[in-house]
Every structure is written in structure tokens, then in C-alpha cells.
Design a protein around this motif. Sequence first.
Motif, PDB file in Angstrom:
ATOM      1  N   TYR A 130       0.917  -1.264  -0.014  1.00  0.00           N
ATOM      2  CA  TYR A 130       0.098  -0.159  -0.079  1.00  0.00           C
ATOM      3  C   TYR A 130       0.798   1.231   0.104  1.00  0.00           C
ATOM      4  O   TYR A 130       1.754   1.306   0.938  1.00  0.00           O
ATOM      5  CB  TYR A 130      -0.821  -0.136   1.257  1.00  0.00           C
ATOM      6  CG  TYR A 130      -1.763   1.237   1.508  1.00  0.00           C
ATOM      7  CD1 TYR A 130      -3.014   1.382   0.491  1.00  0.00           C
ATOM      8  CD2 TYR A 130      -1.780   1.954   2.563  1.00  0.00           C
ATOM      9  CE1 TYR A 130      -3.527   2.470   0.689  1.00  0.00           C
ATOM     10  CE2 TYR A 130      -2.666   2.839   2.633  1.00  0.00           C
ATOM     11  CZ  TYR A 130      -3.384   3.411   1.979  1.00  0.00           C
ATOM     12  OH  TYR A 130      -4.369   4.470   1.823  1.00  0.00           O
ATOM     13  N   VAL A 131       0.576   2.245  -0.953  1.00  0.00           N
ATOM     14  CA  VAL A 131       1.307   3.421  -1.222  1.00  0.00           C
ATOM     15  C   VAL A 131       0.407   4.459  -1.146  1.00  0.00           C
ATOM     16  O   VAL A 131      -0.508   4.637  -1.980  1.00  0.00           O
ATOM     17  CB  VAL A 131       2.151   3.338  -2.316  1.00  0.00           C
ATOM     18  CG1 VAL A 131       2.887   4.641  -2.618  1.00  0.00           C
ATOM     19  CG2 VAL A 131       3.148   2.263  -2.226  1.00  0.00           C
ATOM     20  N   ILE A 218       8.096  -4.029  -5.717  1.00  0.00           N
ATOM     21  CA  ILE A 218       8.103  -2.800  -5.569  1.00  0.00           C
ATOM     22  C   ILE A 218       8.922  -2.175  -4.469  1.00  0.00           C
ATOM     23  O   ILE A 218       9.219  -2.840  -3.252  1.00  0.00           O
ATOM     24  CB  ILE A 218       6.621  -2.659  -5.350  1.00  0.00           C
ATOM     25  CG1 ILE A 218       6.252  -1.205  -5.082  1.00  0.00           C
ATOM     26  CG2 ILE A 218       6.116  -3.384  -4.088  1.00  0.00           C
ATOM     27  CD1 ILE A 218       6.043  -0.368  -6.202  1.00  0.00           C
ATOM     28  N   ASP A 219       9.386  -1.099  -4.680  1.00  0.00           N
ATOM     29  CA  ASP A 219      10.187  -0.204  -3.717  1.00  0.00           C
ATOM     30  C   ASP A 219       9.326   0.714  -3.105  1.00  0.00           C
ATOM     31  O   ASP A 219       9.094   1.897  -3.604  1.00  0.00           O
ATOM     32  CB  ASP A 219      11.503   0.366  -4.220  1.00  0.00           C
ATOM     33  CG  ASP A 219      12.448   1.138  -3.278  1.00  0.00           C
ATOM     34  OD1 ASP A 219      11.679   1.772  -2.213  1.00  0.00           O
ATOM     35  OD2 ASP A 219      13.579   1.051  -3.372  1.00  0.00           O
ATOM     36  N   HIS A 220       8.824   0.389  -1.874  1.00  0.00           N
ATOM     37  CA  HIS A 220       7.782   1.267  -0.966  1.00  0.00           C
ATOM     38  C   HIS A 220       8.242   2.720  -0.898  1.00  0.00           C
ATOM     39  O   HIS A 220       7.629   3.590  -1.446  1.00  0.00           O
ATOM     40  CB  HIS A 220       7.405   0.503   0.113  1.00  0.00           C
ATOM     41  CG  HIS A 220       6.348   1.303   0.999  1.00  0.00           C
ATOM     42  ND1 HIS A 220       6.519   2.384   1.724  1.00  0.00           N
ATOM     43  CD2 HIS A 220       4.829   1.168   1.015  1.00  0.00           C
ATOM     44  CE1 HIS A 220       5.366   2.765   2.163  1.00  0.00           C
ATOM     45  NE2 HIS A 220       4.274   2.152   1.811  1.00  0.00           N
ATOM     46  N   THR A 223       8.789   4.389  -4.249  1.00  0.00           N
ATOM     47  CA  THR A 223       7.462   4.555  -4.901  1.00  0.00           C
ATOM     48  C   THR A 223       6.465   5.614  -4.193  1.00  0.00           C
ATOM     49  O   THR A 223       5.931   6.599  -4.882  1.00  0.00           O
ATOM     50  CB  THR A 223       6.553   3.256  -4.980  1.00  0.00           C
ATOM     51  OG1 THR A 223       7.362   2.252  -5.547  1.00  0.00           O
ATOM     52  CG2 THR A 223       5.244   3.441  -5.928  1.00  0.00           C
ATOM     53  N   GLN A 224       6.510   5.497  -2.973  1.00  0.00           N
ATOM     54  CA  GLN A 224       5.773   6.690  -2.365  1.00  0.00           C
ATOM     55  C   GLN A 224       6.292   7.995  -2.528  1.00  0.00           C
ATOM     56  O   GLN A 224       5.638   9.179  -2.679  1.00  0.00           O
ATOM     57  CB  GLN A 224       5.632   6.310  -0.897  1.00  0.00           C
ATOM     58  CG  GLN A 224       4.919   7.411  -0.148  1.00  0.00           C
ATOM     59  CD  GLN A 224       4.535   6.777   1.537  1.00  0.00           C
ATOM     60  OE1 GLN A 224       5.615   5.991   2.076  1.00  0.00           O
ATOM     61  NE2 GLN A 224       3.459   7.014   1.900  1.00  0.00           N
ATOM     62  N   TRP A 227       5.221   9.498  -5.868  1.00  0.00           N
ATOM     63  CA  TRP A 227       3.872   9.853  -5.864  1.00  0.00           C
ATOM     64  C   TRP A 227       3.777  11.164  -5.282  1.00  0.00           C
ATOM     65  O   TRP A 227       3.041  11.996  -5.567  1.00  0.00           O
ATOM     66  CB  TRP A 227       3.092   8.734  -5.611  1.00  0.00           C
ATOM     67  CG  TRP A 227       2.709   7.992  -6.717  1.00  0.00           C
ATOM     68  CD1 TRP A 227       3.175   6.842  -6.775  1.00  0.00           C
ATOM     69  CD2 TRP A 227       2.034   8.158  -7.691  1.00  0.00           C
ATOM     70  NE1 TRP A 227       2.664   6.144  -8.098  1.00  0.00           N
ATOM     71  CE2 TRP A 227       1.679   6.960  -8.642  1.00  0.00           C
ATOM     72  CE3 TRP A 227       1.080   9.172  -8.244  1.00  0.00           C
ATOM     73  CZ2 TRP A 227       1.145   6.909  -9.738  1.00  0.00           C
ATOM     74  CZ3 TRP A 227       0.148   9.023  -9.350  1.00  0.00           C
ATOM     75  CH2 TRP A 227       0.295   7.891 -10.077  1.00  0.00           C
ATOM     76  N   GLN A 228       4.507  11.357  -4.026  1.00  0.00           N
ATOM     77  CA  GLN A 228       4.466  12.523  -3.374  1.00  0.00           C
ATOM     78  C   GLN A 228       5.101  13.647  -4.016  1.00  0.00           C
ATOM     79  O   GLN A 228       4.325  14.676  -4.169  1.00  0.00           O
ATOM     80  CB  GLN A 228       4.978  12.441  -2.124  1.00  0.00           C
ATOM     81  CG  GLN A 228       5.010  13.845  -0.978  1.00  0.00           C
ATOM     82  CD  GLN A 228       3.611  13.636  -0.662  1.00  0.00           C
ATOM     83  OE1 GLN A 228       2.831  12.715   0.157  1.00  0.00           O
ATOM     84  NE2 GLN A 228       2.760  14.672  -0.978  1.00  0.00           N
ATOM     85  N   ASN A 229       6.216  13.575  -4.633  1.00  0.00           N
ATOM     86  CA  ASN A 229       6.618  14.564  -5.699  1.00  0.00           C
ATOM     87  C   ASN A 229       5.776  14.923  -6.529  1.00  0.00           C
ATOM     88  O   ASN A 229       5.790  15.942  -6.991  1.00  0.00           O
ATOM     89  CB  ASN A 229       8.170  14.077  -5.946  1.00  0.00           C
ATOM     90  CG  ASN A 229       9.022  14.204  -4.944  1.00  0.00           C
ATOM     91  OD1 ASN A 229       9.058  14.729  -3.837  1.00  0.00           O
ATOM     92  ND2 ASN A 229      10.245  13.320  -5.198  1.00  0.00           N
TER      93      ASN A 229
END
Length: 236
Positions: A130-131, A218-220, A223-224, A227-229
Motif C-alpha cells: 500500500y502506497v 516494489i520499492d515502497h 514509490t511513495q 507519487w508525493q513529489n
Amino acid sequence: MHEFSIEREVILPVDPEQVFAAITTGTAGWMFPTGGDPDIDANDSTNNPVKAWEPPNRLAIRQEADGWFNALEYLIEARDGGTASLRYVHSGIFVDDWDNQYDGASKHTDFYLHSLGEYLRHFAGRPVTYVSADGPPASGTPDALTTLRRALGVDSAARVGDRITIDVPGSTPVDAEVDYTNEYFLGLRSAETLYRFYGRNNFGGTVDAAHHFFTDEIDHVATQLAWQNWLDNIYA
């Protein structure tokens, strides 16, 4: 303070055992947050929010304090053709801004239940990461979800089934299709991911992202951050 009750019934494409598993194991922490420990006897423990644990037909959760409570109940029954019906009831108390909070919770319920169906149709039993990423304050404006759609290449006329390419810096481009769309939410599905976008700007919040990656590769953290950027940049 005002009490509320939101009730829905949906037909899901799997048997009751699979529905119960989806809302209690593996996915429970991100699809339908419930809390509690089912290994504790729910009927004897006043500290456990799990109030009923009757697989595969009933799950009840209730959290309360100082006159406030939040409760979820899932009633699952077998239907013809290997399907199941789920009756979902969310009740509780809203302290402030009752109309806006009820409207937001009701619309979120429809999106959550749709995501549950998508999970059961396409990803049931697969490992999940979950991200999530919250939009900046600038994503709280009335047109903020439109800005996000434009950045993704999903215009206002997009329909379920339309294909797009998700291209976020720091991640590999991914082919996906629209699986849910309205003025409040956007759902995209690829071969390995459910991408969920929440237009909480409509309910006094920000536009947020919450994705479910059904792959071990997946590199949590990376990846987070990507998406934040991405969210921060489209609202800069």
C-alpha cells in the motif's frame, strides 16, 4: 453531535469465504481498516473493537469513547453461481459539519466497495503493498481534481474502460484503464496495481492518492516518494 448510518448492498464475484478473507486478512489494513485482533474472543473482550467474528458470514467492528462511536458491520451471504452478497453498514457519530461529513463518507463508501470488487475480480490473494500520498494545501481548491486528471491525461469525458499511460517521474510508465470515474474520485487499474485518487477537496480536504501494488517487485519508499513529489509538483 448527530448519529449517522450508511448502508449498501453489493454482489461480489466470489464465494463468501473469499469475501470474508478480503476484509479481514492481508487487505484489511488498507481496503477496510478495521483494527482489533480476531484471535481475542470478541464476545468476551471489552477492549477489542472486533465485536463479532463469524466467518464467513459476519464481521462487526465498533470503537467508542466518551459518547462517540464508529461501527462497521459486514453481512455476507452466498448467492447463485459462486457469487456472494455483501451488506455493509457504517454507523457512528459526526461531531461537526454533519451534512458535509455524511456526504463525504457516503460517496467514499461507494468507491471503497467498488475497489473491493476490483480486488476480488483481478487480484484476490496476491501480496499487496500500500502506497499513499497526501496532496499539498494547494490541492484543496474546487478545481483540484480536474488539475490531477489533466496531469494524468484523463479528461472530463473519460469513461470506464478508456486506456491511458501513467507516467510519473521516478517510476516506470504503466499502461492502465479507467475503472471508476466521477467528480469526486478516479480509479485506474493496471495489470499489477489499483491506482486510487480521492478528490477530498470536495469535502474540505485535499486531493490524495492511495495505490495498491500487487507485486513483490516494489520499492515502497521510492514509490511513495515518486507519487508525493508528483502531487506536490502538479499543484506547485
